[in-house]
Design a protein around this motif. Structure first.
Motif, PDB file in Angstrom:
ATOM      1  N   GLU A 191      73.968  20.472  45.871  1.00  0.00           N
ATOM      2  CA  GLU A 191      73.578  21.866  45.344  1.00  0.00           C
ATOM      3  C   GLU A 191      73.423  22.810  46.649  1.00  0.00           C
ATOM      4  O   GLU A 191      72.702  22.337  47.580  1.00  0.00           O
ATOM      5  CB  GLU A 191      72.673  21.748  44.277  1.00  0.00           C
ATOM      6  CG  GLU A 191      72.123  23.231  43.811  1.00  0.00           C
ATOM      7  CD  GLU A 191      71.197  22.891  43.052  1.00  0.00           C
ATOM      8  OE1 GLU A 191      70.207  24.135  42.781  1.00  0.00           O
ATOM      9  OE2 GLU A 191      70.698  22.261  42.218  1.00  0.00           O
ATOM     10  N   ASP A 194      83.588  25.278  44.559  1.00  0.00           N
ATOM     11  CA  ASP A 194      82.774  24.893  43.887  1.00  0.00           C
ATOM     12  C   ASP A 194      81.211  25.476  44.044  1.00  0.00           C
ATOM     13  O   ASP A 194      80.583  25.661  43.417  1.00  0.00           O
ATOM     14  CB  ASP A 194      82.393  23.127  43.583  1.00  0.00           C
ATOM     15  CG  ASP A 194      84.001  22.458  43.121  1.00  0.00           C
ATOM     16  OD1 ASP A 194      84.437  23.161  42.344  1.00  0.00           O
ATOM     17  OD2 ASP A 194      84.135  21.262  43.314  1.00  0.00           O
ATOM     18  N   THR A 195      81.086  25.375  45.440  1.00  0.00           N
ATOM     19  CA  THR A 195      79.875  26.002  45.914  1.00  0.00           C
ATOM     20  C   THR A 195      79.698  27.642  45.731  1.00  0.00           C
ATOM     21  O   THR A 195      78.733  27.915  45.090  1.00  0.00           O
ATOM     22  CB  THR A 195      80.079  25.846  47.637  1.00  0.00           C
ATOM     23  OG1 THR A 195      80.096  24.423  47.816  1.00  0.00           O
ATOM     24  CG2 THR A 195      78.762  26.366  48.288  1.00  0.00           C
ATOM     25  N   SER A 249      72.016  26.826  47.061  1.00  0.00           N
ATOM     26  CA  SER A 249      71.814  28.048  46.674  1.00  0.00           C
ATOM     27  C   SER A 249      71.257  28.808  47.694  1.00  0.00           C
ATOM     28  O   SER A 249      70.949  28.465  48.756  1.00  0.00           O
ATOM     29  CB  SER A 249      70.580  27.772  45.513  1.00  0.00           C
ATOM     30  OG  SER A 249      69.288  27.624  46.065  1.00  0.00           O
ATOM     31  N   SER A 282      78.981  27.754  41.849  1.00  0.00           N
ATOM     32  CA  SER A 282      77.679  27.652  41.303  1.00  0.00           C
ATOM     33  C   SER A 282      76.900  28.684  41.688  1.00  0.00           C
ATOM     34  O   SER A 282      75.834  29.057  41.138  1.00  0.00           O
ATOM     35  CB  SER A 282      77.120  26.458  42.195  1.00  0.00           C
ATOM     36  OG  SER A 282      77.080  26.645  43.441  1.00  0.00           O
TER      37      SER A 282
END
Length: 292
Positions: free
Chosen positions: A147, A63-64, A149, A67
Motif C-alpha cells: 500500500e 494500481d498505485t 498513501s 488506490s
C-alpha cells in the motif's frame, strides 16, 4: 396543534427531505462511479505517458494511483455530502468551517512530522519511485509494497511481517523490480578445477535455461560468466550475470543453482567446502635430535 406540527413536518420533508435524498443518491452514484470510470481513465493516462514501461509496470503504476485517487475522492464525497446535508438541516456551515480552520492551524503547529510525511509521499508518488506490487528496500526494510498513501508506505517481508513506514522517514528507497531485474550469482569451484572448462559448462547451462520452455519468457539475456570474481580461502568464485523480468531473479537463480550443481556433478567439477590445515608446531632440527 398536532395537525399544525404534522403539516410542518410534511412541509419540511417536501422542501428539504427530497434534497437530502438527492444529495445521498448523487453521493452514492459518485462513490461507485469512482470504481467504474476511474480505472480505465487512469490506465490510459499511465500507458500514454510511460515510455518503455512494461505491461506489468503500467499495471503497478495504475494500481498505485487508483488506490490514492479512490481514497481521496471518497473522502471528498463524504465531506461535501455531510456539509450539504448540514446546510439543508439548518446548521450554519460558516462557523463549522471556521472551527475547522482554527483547529487546522492549531494542529499544524504540532504536526510537523505529519506535514513532512505528506510532502515526502507526494514526491514518492509523482516521481514513481516504487509502486504497489514492487519489491523494495525502504528504511532498511525489504518486502513487497502492499500500500502507498501520501502519509505512509506498507511493506510485507518474506516472513509475512507487515511494516508501516511513514514517508518522512524514507531517505533511500531501493526498487528491486523496476523495468528489469538481474541475476547476480557467485559459484565457487575448487582450486584444482580447469577454469576454462568450468566457465564453458556454466555458460552452457545459462544458455540452456534461457531456451527452456518454462523460462524463455522470463529471461531477457542468458546468464553468463562475467569474470573470475575472487580467490577465496577454499575455492575460486566465478561471477554470473543475466537480465530477467522484474521479480523473477530469485526463481531464476534457484533454477540456475540446481542446473549448475547437476552439470558439475556430471562433469566432475568440485564445489569446494571450507577446510583448515592444522599444524602442531615445527619439527625439531636434526642437530637437536642427535643431542637429545
Amino acid at each position: 396543534m398536532s395537525e399544525l406540527s404534522w403539516a410542518t413536518v410534511v412541509s419540511w420533508l417536501i422542501d428539504h427531505g427530497i434534497r437530502i435524498l438527492i444529495i445521498a443518491v448523487v453521493g452514492a452514484v459518485l462513490w461507485f462511479a469512482l470504481g467504474k470510470v476511474l480505472p480505465p481513465f487512469v490506465h490510459r493516462a499511465v500507458a500514454r505517458n510511460r515510455y518503455k514501461e512494461s505491461k506489468e509496470g503500467i499495471q503497478k503504476r495504475t494500481d498505485t494511483l487508483l488506490s490514492i485517487f479512490k481514497g481521496t475522492g471518497r473522502v471528498i464525497i463524504v465531506i461535501v455530502g455531510v456539509m450539504m446535508v448540514l446546510s439543508e438541516v439548518g446548521v450554519p456551515i460558516a462557523p463549522v468551517l471556521a472551527g475547522f480552520g482554527i483547529a487546522g492551524i492549531a494542529i499544524g503547529f504540532g504536526a510537523q512530522y505529519l506535514v513532512r510525511d505528506l510532502i515526502a509521499g507526494i514526491f514518492i508518488i509523482m516521481e514513481n519511485q516504487y509502486r504497489v506490487g514492487d519489491v523494495a528496500r525502504i528504511a532498511d526494510t525489504t518486502g513487497v509494497v502492499e500500500e502507498i498513501s501520501v502519509r505512509k508506505t506498507v511493506l510485507r517481508d518474506l516472513d509475512g511481517i507487515v511494516y508501516h513506514i511513514p514517508n518522512g522517514e524514507i531517505r533511500v528507497a531501493s526498487n528491486f523490480t523496476r523495468h528489469f531485474a538481474r541475476v547476480n550469482l557467485d559459484v565457487s569451484v575448487s582450486y584444482g578445477t580447469d577454469l576454462d572448462h568450468a566457465i564453458s559448462v556454466i555458460n552452457r547451462v545459462g544458455q540452456e535455461i534461457a531456451e527452456a520452455e518454462n523460462w524463455r519468457e522470463v529471461i531477457k539475456s542468458p546468464p553468463q560468466v562475467l569474470r573470475v570474481n575472487n580467490l577465496g580461502d577454499s575455492g575460486i568464485d566465478i561471477k554470473i550475470l543475466g537480465d530477467v523480468k522484474p521479480m523473477k531473479q530469485w526463481a531464476v537463480m534457484g533454477e540456475l543453482r540446481l542446473r549448475i550443481k547437476k552439470a558439475f556433478d556430471a562433469e566432475g567439477i568440485e564445489i569446494p567446502w571450507p577446510h583448515t590445515k592444522v599444524y602442531f608446531g615445527n619439527p625439531l632440527p636434526d642437530s637437536h635430535r642427535k643431542e637429545d
